[in-house]
Design an enzyme around this catalytic site. Structure first.
Site, PDB file in Angstrom:
ATOM      1  N   ILE A  35      -5.370  -8.069  -6.748  1.00 25.97           N
ATOM      2  CA  ILE A  35      -6.846  -7.711  -6.354  1.00 25.97           C
ATOM      3  C   ILE A  35      -7.495  -6.424  -6.260  1.00 25.97           C
ATOM      4  O   ILE A  35      -6.723  -5.573  -6.519  1.00 25.97           O
ATOM      5  CB  ILE A  35      -6.787  -7.962  -4.144  1.00 25.97           C
ATOM      6  CG1 ILE A  35      -6.222  -9.257  -4.494  1.00 25.97           C
ATOM      7  CG2 ILE A  35      -7.630  -7.253  -3.877  1.00 25.97           C
ATOM      8  CD1 ILE A  35      -6.199  -9.315  -2.453  1.00 25.97           C
ATOM      9  N   PRO A  54       0.923  -0.935  -0.246  1.00 24.20           N
ATOM     10  CA  PRO A  54       0.005   0.188   0.015  1.00 24.20           C
ATOM     11  C   PRO A  54       0.535   1.674  -0.278  1.00 24.20           C
ATOM     12  O   PRO A  54       0.381   2.364  -0.744  1.00 24.20           O
ATOM     13  CB  PRO A  54      -0.938  -0.306   1.081  1.00 24.20           C
ATOM     14  CG  PRO A  54       0.169  -0.989   1.867  1.00 24.20           C
ATOM     15  CD  PRO A  54       0.775  -2.167   1.750  1.00 24.20           C
ATOM     16  N   MET A  56     -11.998   0.827  -3.046  1.00 23.55           N
ATOM     17  CA  MET A  56     -12.405   1.448  -3.692  1.00 23.55           C
ATOM     18  C   MET A  56     -13.728   1.946  -3.576  1.00 23.55           C
ATOM     19  O   MET A  56     -14.853   2.435  -4.403  1.00 23.55           O
ATOM     20  CB  MET A  56     -12.053   0.721  -5.495  1.00 23.55           C
ATOM     21  CG  MET A  56     -10.653   0.701  -5.694  1.00 23.55           C
ATOM     22  SD  MET A  56     -10.502   0.639  -7.659  1.00 23.55           S
ATOM     23  CE  MET A  56     -10.840  -1.282  -7.296  1.00 23.55           C
ATOM     24  N   ASP A 105       2.232   2.371 -11.307  1.00 27.22           N
ATOM     25  CA  ASP A 105       0.968   3.361 -10.462  1.00 27.22           C
ATOM     26  C   ASP A 105       1.569   4.288  -9.729  1.00 27.22           C
ATOM     27  O   ASP A 105       1.883   4.366  -9.173  1.00 27.22           O
ATOM     28  CB  ASP A 105      -0.494   1.949  -9.743  1.00 27.22           C
ATOM     29  CG  ASP A 105      -0.400   1.285 -10.277  1.00 27.22           C
ATOM     30  OD1 ASP A 105      -0.934   1.593 -11.759  1.00 27.22           O
ATOM     31  OD2 ASP A 105      -0.960   0.038  -9.998  1.00 27.22           O
ATOM     32  N   THR A 163      -1.618  -7.255   0.767  1.00 23.00           N
ATOM     33  CA  THR A 163      -2.979  -6.282   0.216  1.00 23.00           C
ATOM     34  C   THR A 163      -3.496  -4.850   1.491  1.00 23.00           C
ATOM     35  O   THR A 163      -2.907  -5.051   2.453  1.00 23.00           O
ATOM     36  CB  THR A 163      -4.054  -6.381  -0.775  1.00 23.00           C
ATOM     37  OG1 THR A 163      -4.709  -6.010  -0.563  1.00 23.00           O
ATOM     38  CG2 THR A 163      -4.243  -7.701   1.150  1.00 23.00           C
ATOM     39  N   GLY A 205      -0.339  -2.273  -3.218  1.00 21.77           N
ATOM     40  CA  GLY A 205      -1.425  -3.885  -2.829  1.00 21.77           C
ATOM     41  C   GLY A 205      -0.912  -4.807  -3.373  1.00 21.77           C
ATOM     42  O   GLY A 205       0.720  -5.065  -3.948  1.00 21.77           O
ATOM     43  N   ASP A 206      -1.815  -5.691  -3.528  1.00 20.92           N
ATOM     44  CA  ASP A 206      -1.176  -6.578  -4.340  1.00 20.92           C
ATOM     45  C   ASP A 206      -1.980  -7.031  -5.972  1.00 20.92           C
ATOM     46  O   ASP A 206      -3.099  -6.669  -5.605  1.00 20.92           O
ATOM     47  CB  ASP A 206      -2.028  -8.224  -4.048  1.00 20.92           C
ATOM     48  CG  ASP A 206      -1.917  -9.434  -4.284  1.00 20.92           C
ATOM     49  OD1 ASP A 206      -1.239 -10.300  -4.281  1.00 20.92           O
ATOM     50  OD2 ASP A 206      -2.759  -9.789  -5.537  1.00 20.92           O
ATOM     51  N   LYS A 257      -3.833   4.785 -12.433  1.00 21.86           N
ATOM     52  CA  LYS A 257      -5.420   5.061 -12.263  1.00 21.86           C
ATOM     53  C   LYS A 257      -5.787   6.133 -11.190  1.00 21.86           C
ATOM     54  O   LYS A 257      -5.708   5.732 -10.647  1.00 21.86           O
ATOM     55  CB  LYS A 257      -6.051   4.212 -13.176  1.00 21.86           C
ATOM     56  CG  LYS A 257      -5.524   3.812 -14.144  1.00 21.86           C
ATOM     57  CD  LYS A 257      -6.164   2.692 -14.724  1.00 21.86           C
ATOM     58  CE  LYS A 257      -5.970   2.301 -16.584  1.00 21.86           C
ATOM     59  NZ  LYS A 257      -4.907   1.384 -16.496  1.00 21.86           N
TER      60      LYS A 257
END
Length: 242
Positions: A93, A12, A172, A35, A118, A89-90, A57
């Site tokens: 997922i 994270p 999210m 990311d 995650t 994260g992972d 994103k």
């Protein structure tokens, strides 16, 4: 297939939560497509001279199109570069991993997946709680709070999500949680079910809030546009160990 793309899970945000294998992949990479949430100090593990390409994103912000990301992966790998696709994260997922895997397969390019930590596990650890318990929380379920259009998915299993004996983690879902909570309360979940809101995990501005489903829904309904990443845990264990 001689070309290979490594899908590396960054966790994270805390670089100390990288796995040894993830760090080794970054040190060996010629190109790192990363990311937004997998940037910062984590990129310090990339070797000097590596090409670092931002393809993140984020809701409500200009973002790389998935087709563009797929094309970059294929082009760099086909040119013989050692490519890392760094995901927060992972990677497996809610990380859009399947679209990128399908594109590589269609292009005849091999890949490997390096698993990571995650945010559900990190949130629970920072809150000092387990995700399971033998007699009161025998099931953990991860669910996305946003469909491809950023709205609350319409076809969720409401009965399963309202199960008071499970631990549920919403990814999210910061913007859609008020609607999610309303649906779950309609399906029998108690409004005072414990909830844990975990924001900006692994970063200096990390914030944990222990509350209830109803109170959190009210707070998020009054909040402005989502600009930081968050996960929400609710259920049997979310409110324990204050």
């Amino acid at each position: 297939m001689s070309s290979l793309v490594s899908f590396v899970s960054a966790g994270p945000g805390d670089p100390e939560l990288l796995t040894l294998k993830a760090a080794a992949c970054l040190r060996a990479a010629d190109v790192v497509l990363y990311d937004d949430l997998a940037s910062g100090a984590i990129l310090d593990h990339a070797r000097p001279g590596a090409n670092l390409v931002a393809v993140g994103k984020r809701a409500g912000r200009p973002s790389a199109k998935q087709e563009h990301v797929n094309r970059l992966l294929i082009d760099y790998a086909a040119a013989g570069a050692r490519v890392v696709r760094l995901k927060s994260g992972d990677a497996g997922i809610f990380g859009r991993l399947e679209e990128e895997i399908e594109a590589l397969r269609a292009a005849g390019i091999g890949y490997e997946i390096i698993p990571g930590v995650t945010s559900a596990c990190v949130a629970a650890a920072h809150a000092g709680i387990p995700l399971t318990r033998r007699h009161t929380s025998r099931r953990v379920q991860f669910v996305t709070g946003a469909d491809v259009a950023g709205q609350l998915p319409a076809n969720l299993n409401w009965a399963a999500l309202a199960d008071p004996e499970s631990t549920t983690v919403v990814y999210m879902g910061k913007r859609t949680f008020p609607a999610l909570a309303a649906k779950l309360i309609e399906h029998g979940m108690a409004p005072d079910t414990a909830a844990l809101f975990a924001e900006s995990l692994g970063h200096a501005e990390q914030r944990l809030v222990r509350t209830t489903m109803a109170k959190l829904a009210e707070q998020l309904a009054q909040a402005g546009p989502a600009t930081t990443a968050a996960v929400i845990l609710f259920g049997a264990l979310a409110g324990e160990y204050p």
